[in-house]
Scaffold this motif. Structure first.
Motif, PDB file in Angstrom:
ATOM      1  N   PHE A  96      53.141 -52.403  60.501  1.00 30.47           N
ATOM      2  CA  PHE A  96      52.590 -52.703  61.835  1.00 30.47           C
ATOM      3  C   PHE A  96      51.133 -52.242  61.944  1.00 30.47           C
ATOM      4  O   PHE A  96      50.737 -51.268  61.287  1.00 30.47           O
ATOM      5  N   ASP A  97      50.369 -52.978  62.859  1.00 30.50           N
ATOM      6  CA  ASP A  97      49.011 -52.525  63.177  1.00 30.50           C
ATOM      7  C   ASP A  97      49.052 -51.595  64.383  1.00 30.50           C
ATOM      8  O   ASP A  97      50.140 -51.199  64.812  1.00 30.50           O
ATOM      9  N   GLU A  98      47.858 -51.263  64.951  1.00 32.53           N
ATOM     10  CA  GLU A  98      47.830 -50.320  66.070  1.00 32.53           C
ATOM     11  C   GLU A  98      48.568 -50.865  67.293  1.00 32.53           C
ATOM     12  O   GLU A  98      49.070 -50.109  68.132  1.00 32.53           O
ATOM     13  N   LYS A  99      48.637 -52.169  67.388  1.00 33.78           N
ATOM     14  CA  LYS A  99      49.295 -52.776  68.560  1.00 33.78           C
ATOM     15  C   LYS A  99      50.756 -53.130  68.251  1.00 33.78           C
ATOM     16  O   LYS A  99      51.382 -53.916  68.972  1.00 33.78           O
ATOM     17  N   GLU A 100      51.267 -52.570  67.123  1.00 34.08           N
ATOM     18  CA  GLU A 100      52.643 -52.768  66.700  1.00 34.08           C
ATOM     19  C   GLU A 100      52.959 -54.229  66.418  1.00 34.08           C
ATOM     20  O   GLU A 100      54.062 -54.712  66.629  1.00 34.08           O
TER      21      GLU A 100
END
Length: 608
Positions: A96-100
């Protein structure tokens, strides 16, 4: 304030101790730790130009779909690196990235090659163990005292004939044993091992789930930890066929033993040194010993050396040449008693076909030998009696015919004669012929009495006393002929005979010596007697006229045979003596030389 230097996350990834890789959503390898790259053989990997992950997992055709599902999952797979097969276990999880938002997949891989090999070894050992248990018909079981759970392996279940999913408990396991001794024993032993730590090993009778009775061998042993029992381990082995085979062998052995013991034969088995290793009841009875006293003994321990040596040589011949001896007549002496046997000996072979001894069988024929000797003796007597009968018939025929012819001739003369004086002379001659006929008939009748009287009773007589009595009866005759008699018969010598026959024999032989004395020298009569192995030997010798044995040797004991020109010689005495001696089972021989004298030797049979 000094700004914090930012660290490249991909640089950190390369240094991770756990093999880790990052995969794009399209399935392309973005980056990986050095350990991951090395594991997959991607040392020349160029960042941004990585291979598709699917090429690294060719066995997993569903991998692409699994990655699209964005779910965590684990795969076990193998790869070949530098001709070496590695067993790997990879865990896939969404990245996942920072924004899930899902931007790819994180893969962490472990090398489980050693664990797989260990498991393969365990599986291999387990299979071997299962195979061995199945072949040996041996299962194992385990009882946990804390949980009271009982575990049976496959073979244990097979022995009990229960389904593979059967879950036993301790009480059910005990109830499988046959009611009675086996069940009570199983219960008692299980109690002892769980309470008193006493291991056990015993054969019991099991009743399977299918109702079959089977012999099993069960063992139990406690597992102790910190002085306290925590488990009980044990084995169970199907020994039914072995027990049944052993039972059949023992039954056959018992049957064979009973058969051998019941045979009316002496049966024995010897080893290569001729030591007895088996004897039957007849052999024990014959030797007068128990089996335990005969096992290990040789014939040298039981019989006289001469006969033992003969037996040993026979044994060696049979075992060396492998040639049986069948029905050989043998003789042995045991405790001074002679025995006769029909003996057979055959080689005895072991399971490898090598000779390891011999089997001997013998039948006691001692009584048959005695019967054979008696029969031979009877046959001899029968032949002798037949010869006597023929001779007697000839004598009777000849003598009576002579008397009959004489009577007929005299009667013819008398019938034709007219002169009274001559008639009186013929009548006188007829009277003389009649007297001669009566004397002949009396002699023949006496011979018949001797030969036909089979019930003569022998008595014990002092031989010297009998000789003295006859000499006293003949004292006048001896004194008149100036005879000198020497009596060497021992004082205490006794003889078993018919007293009347003995008197007749002595009288005839003494009077015979007087009758045929030499006119040129004084008559000397010597009487000797001794006891030998054959019986009582009596001899009466004289120095009289003697007999030409070359001329008359086969006629001496014939009836009416005379060898000297004497008017009073009738040739009947010696014939009667011979018949009387033979009637008592004895014999008589003669030694004589013309003009030197004669010796009569009498052998008396001492048997009743």
């Amino acid at each position: 304030m000094k700004a914090v230097e930012r660290v490249d996350p991909f640089y950190v990834l390369k240094q991770l101790p756990k093999a880790t890789a990052l995969i794009s959503q399209e399935g392309t390898l973005l980056d990986a730790s050095c350990s991951w790259l090395k594991m997959f053989g991607l040392a020349s990997f160029t960042k941004g130009n990585g291979p598709e992950i699917f090429t690294l997992f060719p066995e997993n055709i569903e991998l692409k779909q699994q990655l699209k599902d964005n779910l965590s999952f684990t795969l076990e797979h193998t790869i070949k690196v530098n001709y070496t097969t590695l067993h790997l276990k990879s865990h896939f999880a969404p990245w996942f990235d920072e924004k899930e938002n899902v931007i790819g997949t994180i893969v962490q891989t472990d090398d489980i090659t050693s664990e797989v090999k260990k498991q393969e070894e365990l599986d291999w050992l387990h299979n071997i163990l299962e195979t061995k248990m199945e072949v040996s018909k041996t299962g194992w079981w385990e009882y946990d005292l804390k949980t009271e759970e009982l575990f049976w392996c496959k073979e244990t279940k097979r022995i009990h004939q229960v389904p593979e999913n059967y879950l036993p408990n301790a009480q059910e396991a005990i109830n499988f044993y046959k009611v009675g001794y086996s069940r009570n024993k199983a219960s008692m032993l299980f109690h002892r091992v769980t309470n008193n730590l006493q291991p056990y090993d015993i054969n019991l009778l099991l009743v399977t789930y299918m109702g079959q009775e089977r012999w099993v061998r069960i063992t139990g042993k406690p597992l102790v930890k910190n002085g306290k029992i925590i488990k009980v381990f044990g084995t169970i082995k199907d020994i039914h066929e072995e027990v049944m085979a052993d039972t059949r062998v023992r039954e056959h052995q018992q049957l064979l033993s009973t058969l051998v013991d019941s045979l009316p034969l002496n049966v024995y088995v010897k080893d290569l040194e001729s030591r007895k290793i088996l004897v039957n009841k007849s052999e024990c009875n014959y030797l007068g010993k128990k089996p335990i006293d005969l096992i290990g003994k040789t014939d040298f321990d039981l019989f006289e050396k001469e006969y033992a040596q003969i037996s040993r040589e026979e044994d060696l011949q049979v075992m060396k040449n492998l040639t049986p001896i069948i029905g050989k007549e043998t003789k042995s002496v045991l405790n001074g008693k002679v025995s006769h046997h029909l003996t057979s000996k055959i080689p005895y072979f072991d399971l490898d076909g090598k000779v390891c001894g011999l089997i001997g069988m013998s039948m006691d024929i001692t009584h048959m030998k005695k019967k054979e000797e008696q029969l031979r003796s009877l046959n001899t007597v029968a032949v002798m009696q037949n010869q006597k009968l023929i001779s007697f018939a000839h004598i009777v025929s000849h003598n009576l015919r002579s008397h009959s012819a004489n009577f007929s001739m005299l009667l013819g003369f008398l019938d034709a004669e007219k002169d009274p004086t001559e008639r009186l002379r013929l009548i006188k001659m007829l009277r003389q012929a009649s007297d001669n006929l009566l004397e002949t008939l009396a002699n023949l009748n006496q011979v018949v009495d001797v030969n036909s009287n089979t019930l003569v009773i022998k008595k014990t007589v002092h031989l010297r006393h009998a000789v003295v009595k006859v000499l006293q009866d003949q004292s006048a005759l001896l004194e008149h002929n100036h005879a000198q008699v020497t009596n060497h018969v021992p004082e205490q010598l006794q003889i078993n005979c018919v007293p009347a026959y003995l008197d007749s024999i002595l009288l005839n032989l003494v009077s015979n010596a007087v009758k045929y004395k030499s006119p040129d020298r004084k008559l000397q009569i010597t009487i000797n007697a001794l006891k030998s192995e054959k019986g009582i030997e009596l001899s009466i010798s004289d120095n009289g006229l003697g007999i030409d044995l070359n001329k008359y040797g086969n006629k001496i004991f014939g009836m009416y045979k005379t060898f000297h020109n004497r008017e009073d010689a009738k040739g009947f005495g010696l014939y009667l003596v011979k018949n009387q001696i033979e009637a008592m089972g004895g014999s008589i021989t003669v030694q004589s030389e013309v003009d030197k004298g004669t010796t009569f030797n009498v052998s008396f049979n001492e048997e009743s």
